[in-house]
Design an enzyme around this catalytic site. Sequence first.
Site, PDB file in Angstrom:
ATOM      1  N   THR A 208       0.781  -1.549   0.542  1.00 34.30           N
ATOM      2  CA  THR A 208      -0.057   0.066   0.103  1.00 34.30           C
ATOM      3  C   THR A 208       0.945   0.789  -0.253  1.00 34.30           C
ATOM      4  OG1 THR A 208      -1.420  -0.803   1.036  1.00 34.30           O
ATOM      5  CG2 THR A 208      -1.374   1.301   1.638  1.00 34.30           C
ATOM      6  N   ARG A 236     -14.372  -7.083  -0.414  1.00 41.10           N
ATOM      7  CA  ARG A 236     -13.456  -6.831   0.765  1.00 41.10           C
ATOM      8  C   ARG A 236     -12.306  -5.533   0.670  1.00 41.10           C
ATOM      9  NH1 ARG A 236      -7.946  -5.349   1.449  1.00 41.10           N
ATOM     10  NH2 ARG A 236      -7.246  -6.675   4.135  1.00 41.10           N
ATOM     11  N   GLY A 238     -10.874  -3.000   3.149  1.00 37.31           N
ATOM     12  CA  GLY A 238      -9.350  -2.211   4.020  1.00 37.31           C
ATOM     13  C   GLY A 238      -9.427  -1.486   4.641  1.00 37.31           C
ATOM     14  N   ASP A 239      -8.276  -1.311   5.867  1.00 34.51           N
ATOM     15  CA  ASP A 239      -7.868  -0.108   6.376  1.00 34.51           C
ATOM     16  C   ASP A 239      -8.093   1.117   5.700  1.00 34.51           C
ATOM     17  OD1 ASP A 239      -5.560  -1.087   5.460  1.00 34.51           O
ATOM     18  OD2 ASP A 239      -4.287  -0.195   7.381  1.00 34.51           O
ATOM     19  N   THR A 259      -0.583   0.621   6.948  1.00 35.53           N
ATOM     20  CA  THR A 259      -0.229  -0.039   5.432  1.00 35.53           C
ATOM     21  C   THR A 259       0.236  -1.736   5.940  1.00 35.53           C
ATOM     22  OG1 THR A 259       3.115  -0.314   5.567  1.00 35.53           O
ATOM     23  CG2 THR A 259       1.214   1.176   4.281  1.00 35.53           C
ATOM     24  N   GLY A 260      -0.202  -2.733   6.168  1.00 35.48           N
ATOM     25  CA  GLY A 260      -0.496  -4.220   6.466  1.00 35.48           C
ATOM     26  C   GLY A 260      -1.258  -4.709   6.759  1.00 35.48           C
ATOM     27  N   GLY A 262      -4.963  -5.249   6.950  1.00 39.42           N
ATOM     28  CA  GLY A 262      -5.920  -3.948   7.029  1.00 39.42           C
ATOM     29  C   GLY A 262      -7.080  -4.406   8.330  1.00 39.42           C
TER      30      GLY A 262
HETATM   31  N1  ASP Z   1      -3.650  -2.593   4.563  1.00 37.74           N
HETATM   32  C1  ASP Z   1      -3.818  -2.924   2.837  1.00 37.74           C
HETATM   33  C2  ASP Z   1      -5.410  -3.445   2.824  1.00 37.74           C
HETATM   34  O1  ASP Z   1      -5.256  -4.426   4.242  1.00 37.74           O
HETATM   35  C3  ASP Z   1      -3.193  -3.833   2.695  1.00 37.74           C
HETATM   36  C4  ASP Z   1      -1.564  -3.519   2.621  1.00 37.74           C
HETATM   37  O2  ASP Z   1      -0.991  -2.490   3.220  1.00 37.74           O
HETATM   38  O3  ASP Z   1      -0.560  -4.071   2.617  1.00 37.74           O
HETATM   39  O4  ASP Z   1      -5.827  -3.808   2.289  1.00 37.74           O
END
Ligand code: ASP
Length: 361
Positions: A208, A236, A238-239, A259-260, A262
Amino acid sequence: MSRISRRRFLCVAGAGVAASTLPQVSQAAVAAATQPLHADTANPCVAISSANGIESVAVARGLVLEKGMRPVSAAVQGVASVEADPNDMSVGYGGLPNELGKVQLDSACMDGPTHNAGSVASIEDIMHPAQVAELVMDRTDHINLVGPGARQFALDYGFKAEDLLTERARQIWLKWRSKRSGDDYLWPLLDTEPADPALADEPRPWGTIHCSVLAPSSDVGCCTTTSGLAFKIPGRIGDSPLIGCGLYCDNEVGSAGATGRGEAAILSGGSWLVVERMRAGDTPEQACLYALKRVAEQAERGSRWQPALWKDGQPNFGLTFYAVRKDGLYGSASMRGAGRFAVADAKGARLENCAIAFGNK
Ligand code: ASP
């Protein structure tokens, strides 16, 4: 009481250097962002992002300094080159698709001075969702638009619909689909294993871009944009498009994003928490680490029903927070192991090491 000991919750910080520019970036903007400005200590101008945003932070800071652009717009413009980059498979064009092979994007932005925000989620066929989110913020009385409504809104405002699935992303999706058990798709799909290392077996890819910007006026703004979790269930969210989760700012305090995983940022209200910790006096790095510790405690509680998220006494997923405070202090922390973030300030644009909440075992 939490079973996470202080000893297991490590705080490691450090610095490194790297820099580059993309061709579509205005040289003047990059120059403005990378030249030392000695007045910066009194009125700092800082852009911070995930590690894939080294050009983005340079551009965003340059646009604020050179054009007087508001921070939120500078963040949105800063991430545009990443949204358009087919080689970044976590954002915009070239992003990995959902389980049906369709790229669905999430994005949001937030403006400090007006405390307003806009977001689009599960939007298809539009390369720059962050710019659509900015229009939602500026041209509507709403915050979130989703799916076909978000797409139609973008088309109404002149965005063009285009297929965002690159050939490389399509191949990776086909391989993922053929390796699922319990269906009739077979692997190998091709006669020989492809040379592209992205097609080799690897953990489910993620990524992200978040970008937070502080202007010399002390105004803040931010945006987050992503193709979300690779091979996600269609629809779906995410955050990234959720205010307070994948991003948040408060003009009295500062700005933050994530990021990560979500789902973890959503369940914790992570970016909101980081900003509130800064309001209470934490440095950005302390605030990011605090939020990660909170996420870890929550994950530990849920680990009985979702054991994959908890391993060796630690959270078994990635999550990184980024933050900048009104006084120009910035920082980032990641859940597990080494990570990097990008920052541009008076010293130029570079990558630095994230603080680490949990060391790798
Ligand atoms: N945070 C993002 C999500 O969950 C994905 C990511 O940052 O890797 O959609």
